[in-house]
Design a protein around this motif. Sequence first.
Motif, mmCIF file in Angstrom:
data_model
loop_
_atom_site.group_PDB
_atom_site.id
_atom_site.type_symbol
_atom_site.label_atom_id
_atom_site.label_comp_id
_atom_site.label_asym_id
_atom_site.label_seq_id
_atom_site.Cartn_x
_atom_site.Cartn_y
_atom_site.Cartn_z
ATOM 1 N N ARG A 81 5.558 -15.198 -1.092
ATOM 2 C CA ARG A 81 6.517 -14.828 -0.049
ATOM 3 C C ARG A 81 6.565 -13.306 0.119
ATOM 4 O O ARG A 81 6.695 -12.798 1.240
ATOM 5 C CB ARG A 81 7.901 -15.378 -0.382
ATOM 6 C CG ARG A 81 8.018 -16.876 -0.168
ATOM 7 C CD ARG A 81 9.477 -17.319 -0.115
ATOM 8 N NE ARG A 81 10.129 -17.188 -1.406
ATOM 9 C CZ ARG A 81 10.128 -18.138 -2.339
ATOM 10 N NH1 ARG A 81 9.496 -19.271 -2.129
ATOM 11 N NH2 ARG A 81 10.755 -17.946 -3.486
ATOM 12 N N LEU A 82 6.442 -12.594 -0.966
ATOM 13 C CA LEU A 82 6.419 -11.138 -0.871
ATOM 14 C C LEU A 82 5.176 -10.678 -0.115
ATOM 15 O O LEU A 82 5.246 -9.743 0.703
ATOM 16 C CB LEU A 82 6.460 -10.520 -2.270
ATOM 17 C CG LEU A 82 6.641 -9.001 -2.324
ATOM 18 C CD1 LEU A 82 7.433 -8.602 -3.563
ATOM 19 C CD2 LEU A 82 5.303 -8.262 -2.354
ATOM 20 N N LEU A 83 4.034 -11.324 -0.368
ATOM 21 C CA LEU A 83 2.807 -10.960 0.353
ATOM 22 C C LEU A 83 2.949 -11.252 1.845
ATOM 23 O O LEU A 83 2.467 -10.479 2.690
ATOM 24 C CB LEU A 83 1.619 -11.715 -0.226
ATOM 25 C CG LEU A 83 1.194 -11.323 -1.640
ATOM 26 C CD1 LEU A 83 0.089 -12.253 -2.149
ATOM 27 C CD2 LEU A 83 0.708 -9.870 -1.676
ATOM 28 N N LEU A 84 3.604 -12.361 2.186
ATOM 29 C CA LEU A 84 3.835 -12.667 3.597
ATOM 30 C C LEU A 84 4.702 -11.605 4.256
ATOM 31 O O LEU A 84 4.421 -11.157 5.374
ATOM 32 C CB LEU A 84 4.495 -14.041 3.724
ATOM 33 C CG LEU A 84 3.586 -15.253 3.536
ATOM 34 C CD1 LEU A 84 4.420 -16.524 3.398
ATOM 35 C CD2 LEU A 84 2.630 -15.387 4.717
ATOM 36 N N ALA A 122 2.654 -8.453 4.722
ATOM 37 C CA ALA A 122 1.768 -8.542 5.883
ATOM 38 C C ALA A 122 2.527 -8.273 7.173
ATOM 39 O O ALA A 122 2.045 -7.555 8.062
ATOM 40 C CB ALA A 122 1.111 -9.920 5.923
ATOM 41 N N ALA A 123 3.738 -8.843 7.295
ATOM 42 C CA ALA A 123 4.533 -8.632 8.511
ATOM 43 C C ALA A 123 4.926 -7.165 8.658
ATOM 44 O O ALA A 123 4.865 -6.604 9.762
ATOM 45 C CB ALA A 123 5.772 -9.524 8.474
ATOM 46 N N ARG A 124 5.319 -6.524 7.561
ATOM 47 C CA ARG A 124 5.722 -5.113 7.641
ATOM 48 C C ARG A 124 4.540 -4.228 8.014
ATOM 49 O O ARG A 124 4.684 -3.296 8.823
ATOM 50 C CB ARG A 124 6.297 -4.670 6.297
ATOM 51 C CG ARG A 124 7.628 -5.303 5.952
ATOM 52 C CD ARG A 124 8.228 -4.650 4.727
ATOM 53 N NE ARG A 124 9.445 -5.315 4.271
ATOM 54 C CZ ARG A 124 10.220 -4.861 3.304
ATOM 55 N NH1 ARG A 124 9.903 -3.739 2.670
ATOM 56 N NH2 ARG A 124 11.309 -5.541 2.955
ATOM 57 N N THR A 163 -6.070 -2.848 13.105
ATOM 58 C CA THR A 163 -6.262 -4.158 12.474
ATOM 59 C C THR A 163 -5.814 -4.102 11.025
ATOM 60 O O THR A 163 -6.306 -3.266 10.256
ATOM 61 C CB THR A 163 -7.737 -4.592 12.533
ATOM 62 O OG1 THR A 163 -8.159 -4.643 13.899
ATOM 63 C CG2 THR A 163 -7.928 -5.952 11.879
ATOM 64 N N VAL A 164 -4.885 -4.979 10.672
ATOM 65 C CA VAL A 164 -4.452 -5.123 9.276
ATOM 66 C C VAL A 164 -5.159 -6.341 8.691
ATOM 67 O O VAL A 164 -5.129 -7.431 9.288
ATOM 68 C CB VAL A 164 -2.930 -5.296 9.169
ATOM 69 C CG1 VAL A 164 -2.506 -5.473 7.710
ATOM 70 C CG2 VAL A 164 -2.221 -4.096 9.788
ATOM 71 N N ALA A 165 -5.801 -6.197 7.550
ATOM 72 C CA ALA A 165 -6.533 -7.296 6.904
ATOM 73 C C ALA A 165 -6.096 -7.409 5.458
ATOM 74 O O ALA A 165 -5.696 -6.418 4.828
ATOM 75 C CB ALA A 165 -8.041 -7.059 6.978
ATOM 76 N N ARG A 166 -6.159 -8.648 4.966
ATOM 77 C CA ARG A 166 -5.907 -8.859 3.540
ATOM 78 C C ARG A 166 -7.257 -9.000 2.854
ATOM 79 O O ARG A 166 -8.070 -9.853 3.215
ATOM 80 C CB ARG A 166 -5.067 -10.104 3.305
ATOM 81 C CG ARG A 166 -4.693 -10.281 1.836
ATOM 82 C CD ARG A 166 -3.969 -11.579 1.576
ATOM 83 N NE ARG A 166 -3.642 -11.733 0.158
ATOM 84 C CZ ARG A 166 -3.411 -12.892 -0.431
ATOM 85 N NH1 ARG A 166 -3.462 -14.019 0.261
ATOM 86 N NH2 ARG A 166 -3.130 -12.949 -1.713
#
Length: 746
Positions: A368-371, A374-376, A386-389
């Motif tokens: 949930r913290l990673l989600l 990603a949103a922030r 582009t934001v990528a994991r």
Amino acid sequence: MPPRPEKESELLNELQRPLQADSSGHESLPLLSARAALHAAERERDERLELWQRTSQFQAVLSPDGTLLELNERTLQAVQRPADELLGRPVWEAPWWPEGGREAQEVRGAALRAGAGEFTQLGLQATGPDGQLVAVDLSFTPVRAPAPDTAGTPVWRVIVEGREVTGYVAAAREAQLARVALESLLENVQDGIVACDSAGNLTVFNRVSREMHGLGSAPVPPSEWSRYYDLYEVDGVTPLSQERIPLFRALQGEQVRDVEMVIAPRGLPRRIVRASGGPMLGPDGERLGAVVAMHDVTAQKHAEDRLRHDVLHDRLTGLPNRALLGSLLEKTMQRFERDPAHPYAVLFLDLDDFKNVNDAYGHLTGDRLLLETAARLKDAVRRTDTVARMGGDEFAVLLDAPCDEVNARRVAERLQRAMLRPFRLQREEVRITTSIGLATASRAYRRLEEPLRDADTAMYAAKRSGKNRTVLFEPHMHEQALARVDTERQLRVALREKQFALHYQPVMHLASGRCVGFEALLRWQHPQRGLLTPGAFLDVAERSGLIVPLGAWVLREAQRQLQEWQAAPELSGLFVSVNLSAQQLGVEAGTPGDLLTMTFPPGLHLEITEHSLADTPEALRAMRALHRRGVPLMLDDFGTGFASLSAAQRFPVGTLKIDRSFVSFLPGDARQTAIVASVVTLARHLELNVVAEGVETPEQARSAQALGCGFAQGFLFSRPVPAAAAAAFARAHPLGEDRPFGGRGT
């Protein structure tokens, strides 16, 4: 048909008139004409009788009341009965009608209607000579008697004509069954089938086709179809022109194969179909029309789209993954190569101490913290970025269109500000910082992995310099990274070739000056660089995971040396301590390097730092298991952790080793002196040994002893030395019978 009776009567009447001869005695001309006409009529009658007898049809002559008067040879052959058995009987009583059937009644009705002047046709069954039923078609034709005035003239005869149609009926039935089967097949097949005639008029539009077009079961005139649906190219945007419609192409003679299009019923979901078909040709090659089959591939296309999305996106966050980022970065680099006025930048981000969240709250909370992360990150960058994991708690950002170093630093600042806001996890606020590495566009970059590599290198530099900061990549960082890679390679060789050795630094009893034991310290006898201390390679070993096999070797070697010393009576009371890494404490049970599967002889102590315990909560469980087995534990570098006093209480340790950063200020620094005094007081209450590390001067030793430290180690007494020199030192400072090193952990 037999000659008409009225003509025969006229001829006979003419012949019965008195014959008149001329004066020479010859017959008169009227008489000759009559005889000629009579012969002609007889020939015509005979010809008609011959035709009537030999026709392939069944023929009979009935009286108006239905009595059989004449039967032709074809009929007699078919029934294989003599005429005298049949003539004079009502036609419905003839033996060829099935007994008990409706046929006789139908024939009776037809014959009587014909006798009354009505032409009638029947299709029914008759019994053949072999008893088999055959299908026949019959017609009953009334023939009226000659009269000057036809009004009310009675029927003189009824002519019956028939033919066997058994084969035709069977063929027609088979055709009907085939047609019904084909229609059923077309209605129930899982593909849409459409066909048209040569003029383009639809002849087939099966159920699935209607469903695809959203037309239901109600017939819709072709002229009104456009009111219900639209056709598009496979992109779903470009309208499909008539020339591109598969059925139209097939009608023009083209063989259509796997042509994809989109059917868009108005008010209903779109369908993606794959159409194949071609023209329909007759036996002589004439074009009869066209047919097309349409297979619904909507679900398949959606699955393919999902698969492509999954291949190129992170499953947890939905962000682009490494593969998609690489593709976008490659295009960006190519554009920069063509036009240097459009620079770009790459950010590599890593969440600081994210493992603590997983360990404290569980992996679901970590996800949930990673989600939320990603949103922030997405909210903090521009729409063109582009934001990528990249995996785990690592993210990357491609700054495009265009982005120089100044703009990249601004974006990095926004990202870090966004991450500074506390996360709400299980009703608690948790703060997570971010280390960022930055690499800007360069003409030197030829492969897409190069800017990513350099941004990653800069990110690790940010972590090493204190975390929660942004570091711009500089060329010397790459050289350092290459050096670390080379060090890792050489470490693997060193492990295989046994290039390591242990040196031992004595631990002294301050009151008596005796040597009570040694700390085993690792050394690398490098073939080119000489003897290396852990500072030259330990960080690489930790990051590469080699610390686990290396630590296992240290334990085995320290055990071997301790047992050798314990065999000598004057050295039997010594202990040896070995430093453990957090990775060693976190090794999965049952795998190589698992501490709980090893044996520990008496006198072997294990040292663990507070930082390792903070980073690896699993270490506490491992430490307690070792303590239950009687293995003495030491808390190293005490005072440098986040909760030193708490750690001393919670962890099952028997010895505290005060870090050299406190000892180095002794004597004289009131603050440091107070801290050391507090540690000693705590240790006394907890019955713990206290060792002052890094003692280099006699003044430091006397101050530590005055504060209550019972033991010390440092250069004042001895530098770390090989095993033989250590044994000599111990013999020079004999322990004797007294064993001052005690405490709850021993």
